[in-house]
Design a protein around this motif. Structure first.
Motif, mmCIF file in Angstrom:
data_model
loop_
_atom_site.group_PDB
_atom_site.id
_atom_site.type_symbol
_atom_site.label_atom_id
_atom_site.label_comp_id
_atom_site.label_asym_id
_atom_site.label_seq_id
_atom_site.Cartn_x
_atom_site.Cartn_y
_atom_site.Cartn_z
ATOM 1 N N SER A 287 -3.944 9.317 12.463
ATOM 2 C CA SER A 287 -2.885 8.630 11.721
ATOM 3 C C SER A 287 -2.061 9.566 10.854
ATOM 4 N N GLY A 288 -2.623 10.724 10.489
ATOM 5 C CA GLY A 288 -1.885 11.674 9.666
ATOM 6 C C GLY A 288 -1.230 11.014 8.470
ATOM 7 N N PRO A 289 -2.024 10.491 7.527
ATOM 8 C CA PRO A 289 -1.432 9.749 6.415
ATOM 9 C C PRO A 289 -0.462 10.597 5.594
ATOM 10 N N ALA A 290 0.517 9.906 5.012
ATOM 11 C CA ALA A 290 1.546 10.566 4.212
ATOM 12 C C ALA A 290 1.110 10.775 2.770
ATOM 13 N N TYR A 291 -0.161 10.624 2.511
ATOM 14 C CA TYR A 291 -0.715 10.774 1.168
ATOM 15 C C TYR A 291 -1.984 11.615 1.280
ATOM 16 N N PRO A 292 -2.349 12.329 0.221
ATOM 17 C CA PRO A 292 -3.602 13.092 0.264
ATOM 18 C C PRO A 292 -4.802 12.155 0.426
ATOM 19 N N SER A 293 -5.719 12.534 1.290
ATOM 20 C CA SER A 293 -6.910 11.722 1.539
ATOM 21 C C SER A 293 -8.055 12.647 1.918
ATOM 22 N N ARG A 294 -9.220 12.353 1.355
ATOM 23 C CA ARG A 294 -10.380 13.199 1.618
ATOM 24 C C ARG A 294 -11.653 12.388 1.434
ATOM 25 N N MET B 275 0.841 -1.204 0.000
ATOM 26 C CA MET B 275 0.000 0.000 0.000
ATOM 27 C C MET B 275 0.875 1.252 0.000
ATOM 28 N N LEU B 276 1.973 1.213 0.737
ATOM 29 C CA LEU B 276 2.872 2.368 0.769
ATOM 30 C C LEU B 276 3.481 2.631 -0.611
ATOM 31 N N ALA C 106 -2.970 8.742 -3.618
ATOM 32 C CA ALA C 106 -3.975 9.549 -2.931
ATOM 33 C C ALA C 106 -5.244 8.713 -2.845
ATOM 34 N N VAL C 107 -6.086 9.015 -1.848
ATOM 35 C CA VAL C 107 -7.308 8.228 -1.664
ATOM 36 C C VAL C 107 -8.499 9.148 -1.470
ATOM 37 N N ALA C 108 -9.523 8.928 -2.294
ATOM 38 C CA ALA C 108 -10.819 9.584 -2.119
ATOM 39 C C ALA C 108 -11.762 8.538 -1.541
ATOM 40 N N HIS C 109 -12.388 8.877 -0.424
ATOM 41 C CA HIS C 109 -13.329 7.968 0.238
ATOM 42 C C HIS C 109 -14.741 8.439 -0.062
#
Length: 128
Positions: free
Chosen positions: A104-111, A77-78, A83-86
């Motif tokens: 968790s403060g992910p290291a990738y954009p997530s929204r 996954m890393l 980036a992940v859109a939920h």
């Protein structure tokens, strides 16, 4: 496309990795199922980092803390998650995701989004 009892993982026409959880599957994403999900995502990504859309529309489920750790830190996954859109349709799921992302403060954009159209617009607008 890879389909299991709780999720379908596939590449869409934009080459986004789509993770669609099955509605009303009584989802409990155990650590074993989380590991299996990460391996299936890796197979679908086929060595190429991808933008991802996780769709939990209609899902009433549970994500144990250990399963969340596996998904967040899995080596595959890393490598492949840009980036992940939920896509969420429940206030409860939105609250859980918001807390997860803050902690968790992910290291990738997530929204998170309530519809596919907004999720796509956000992903297409990212400058990665």
């Amino acid at each position: 496309m890879i389909e299991t009892d709780i999720v379908t993982v596939f590449l869409d026409e934009n080459n986004f990795c789509r993770i669609k959880f099955k509605p009303d599957s009584g989802l409990v994403l155990t650590p074993k199922k989380a590991e299996e999900l990460c391996q299936n995502i890796s197979r679908i990504c086929n060595g190429v980092p991808r933008l991802m859309i996780v769709d939990t529309t209609g899902v009433k489920g549970f994500l144990p803390k250990e399963s969340g750790k596996i998904i967040r830190n899995h080596p595959e996954m890393l490598k492949y998650r840009l980036a992940v859109a939920h896509i969420l349709d429940s206030i409860t799921n939105r609250m859980i995701l918001t807390i997860f992302l803050k902690i968790s403060g992910p290291a990738y954009p997530s929204r998170s989004f309530t519809n596919e159209k907004d999720a796509f617009e956000w992903l297409f607008g990212l400058d990665l």
